[in-house]
Structures are given as C-alpha cells and as structure tokens.
Design a protein around this motif. Structure first.
Motif, PDB file in Angstrom:
ATOM      1  N   TRP A  10      38.525  40.795  31.926  1.00  0.00           N
ATOM      2  CA  TRP A  10      38.237  40.577  33.345  1.00  0.00           C
ATOM      3  C   TRP A  10      39.322  41.173  34.221  1.00  0.00           C
ATOM      4  O   TRP A  10      40.453  41.355  33.788  1.00  0.00           O
ATOM      5  CB  TRP A  10      38.146  39.079  33.619  1.00  0.00           C
ATOM      6  CG  TRP A  10      36.923  38.438  33.037  1.00  0.00           C
ATOM      7  CD1 TRP A  10      36.635  38.263  31.721  1.00  0.00           C
ATOM      8  CD2 TRP A  10      35.829  37.890  33.758  1.00  0.00           C
ATOM      9  NE1 TRP A  10      35.432  37.629  31.567  1.00  0.00           N
ATOM     10  CE2 TRP A  10      34.910  37.387  32.809  1.00  0.00           C
ATOM     11  CE3 TRP A  10      35.537  37.765  35.102  1.00  0.00           C
ATOM     12  CZ2 TRP A  10      33.721  36.783  33.170  1.00  0.00           C
ATOM     13  CZ3 TRP A  10      34.344  37.145  35.462  1.00  0.00           C
ATOM     14  CH2 TRP A  10      33.451  36.670  34.505  1.00  0.00           C
ATOM     15  N   CYS A  57      37.474  36.770  40.406  1.00  0.00           N
ATOM     16  CA  CYS A  57      37.395  37.419  39.101  1.00  0.00           C
ATOM     17  C   CYS A  57      36.060  38.144  38.938  1.00  0.00           C
ATOM     18  O   CYS A  57      35.031  37.694  39.429  1.00  0.00           O
ATOM     19  CB  CYS A  57      37.504  36.382  37.988  1.00  0.00           C
ATOM     20  SG  CYS A  57      38.889  35.255  38.159  1.00  0.00           S
ATOM     21  N   ARG A  91      34.125  40.911  35.780  1.00  0.00           N
ATOM     22  CA  ARG A  91      34.249  41.632  34.509  1.00  0.00           C
ATOM     23  C   ARG A  91      34.710  43.060  34.814  1.00  0.00           C
ATOM     24  O   ARG A  91      34.293  43.640  35.808  1.00  0.00           O
ATOM     25  CB  ARG A  91      32.928  41.654  33.765  1.00  0.00           C
ATOM     26  CG  ARG A  91      32.525  40.283  33.265  1.00  0.00           C
ATOM     27  CD  ARG A  91      31.281  40.377  32.388  1.00  0.00           C
ATOM     28  NE  ARG A  91      30.736  39.063  32.146  1.00  0.00           N
ATOM     29  CZ  ARG A  91      31.155  38.233  31.199  1.00  0.00           C
ATOM     30  NH1 ARG A  91      32.123  38.595  30.412  1.00  0.00           N
ATOM     31  NH2 ARG A  91      30.600  37.053  31.046  1.00  0.00           N
TER      32      ARG A  91
END
Length: 182
Positions: free
Chosen positions: A50, A79, A81
């Motif tokens: 991430w 956050c 990916r």
C-alpha cells in the motif's frame, strides 16, 4: 485485510456503529481503521503493498515514508493499494498508555483497551460505540447525527454514562448530553 497483523486494530467510523447495531444503516464512503500509535510501524509492514499519505495538520497530505515515525499531531493516514488512484482506507491513530486507550482529542478521556475493543458476531473487532460517538460529536455532520440517533436506543446505561461524562468534560453544552442522560 488486517488478519494476521501484529497489532491491535479496530474498525472505526460509521462502520463501527453499524457493527454495533448489527446491520448497515447508511452508505459509507470508505473504511476507517483505528490503530494505536505505538503500532504504526507494524501496520506499515503489514500493508506492505500500500501507499500511505499522512494528513499533516491542518490537513496537507504528504507521503508517509517506510519506517518514519509520525508525531502525535498526525492522526489520519489515507491509504491506497500501490498503483491505485482512489483512496480505500483511512487509518486513524489513537494514543495509549499501558492498557488504556487515550483520546487523541482530549487526554483526560480514556477507556481500558479491553472495553474499547468490541467484536462483532462475525469476529470483526470494532471501536466501542460510545468512543466512536465521542469522536463524531466534535463537529457532527448529518451522518454523525444519524449514527447517534440510530445507536442511542441500543446503548447500555454504562455506555450512555461514559459518553455523557466524556462530552461533559470536553464540551459541557453539547446537544447529545441531554438525550444520553434522559
């Protein structure tokens, strides 16, 4: 996603209220996960695929570098990916002292971690509703007011008392105190 993480974590935000209630009560734009500040590096390691962006007060996003220790004023981490352009998760850091959760908003507001962490019938850990409502009470939006109204009838007497006391301590004129004590 957090299964196997080497830290204590809690679903937070509106999803925490829904886990307490036992069903989804409204749409949610993202997933909030509360983690103790002392475990910030464990979370970074666990979510190695991430990208992390710290919301430096007053709200500027900047990359959170691997191994960097975030200071107490930084509570929100956005956050996604790696390679994605959309945010998928918001980490929220809270303070702790031994076995107590300490509110990032006011260090006088605390709760033993054993009581702060609840578990849904499906085994999902979530933040106790009275703590989540305390956070939502600071500047309640329409969805926060809805969460309060939905959860209020299901709060036990000790949960109502804790929330009323915490609100009275930091915001003695808050509109939620009267319904909690009636």
């Amino acid at each position: 996603m957090f299964t196997g993480a080497d830290c204590m974590w809690f679903i937070a935000g509106g999803w925490a209220i829904d886990l307490f209630i036992g069903r989804q009560t409204r749409p949610h734009g993202d997933t909030d996960v509360l983690v103790l500040r002392r475990d910030q590096h464990a979370v970074q390691e666990h979510l190695a695929g991430w990208e992390f962006f710290a919301a430096d007060p007053p709200g500027t996003l900047r990359p959170w570098q691997a191994g960097e220790t975030l200071y107490q004023g930084v509570h929100d981490i956005w956050c996604r990916r790696r390679g994605s352009s959309s945010w998928q998760l918001q980490l929220m850091f809270d303070e702790s002292d031994g076995e107590d959760l300490i509110s990032r908003r006011d260090h006088r507001v605390r709760m033993p971690l054993a009581h702060a962490r609840r578990t849904s019938p499906a085994g999902i850990p979530y933040l106790a509703p009275e703590i989540q409502l305390f956070y939502k009470a600071s500047a309640p939006r329409e969805k926060d007011q809805q969460d309060f109204q939905t959860a209020l009838p299901l709060l036990a007497a000790d949960q109502r008392a804790w929330l009323a006391q915490a609100l009275s301590l930091v915001c003695p004129d808050h509109d939620w105190i009267l319904p909690l004590t009636s």
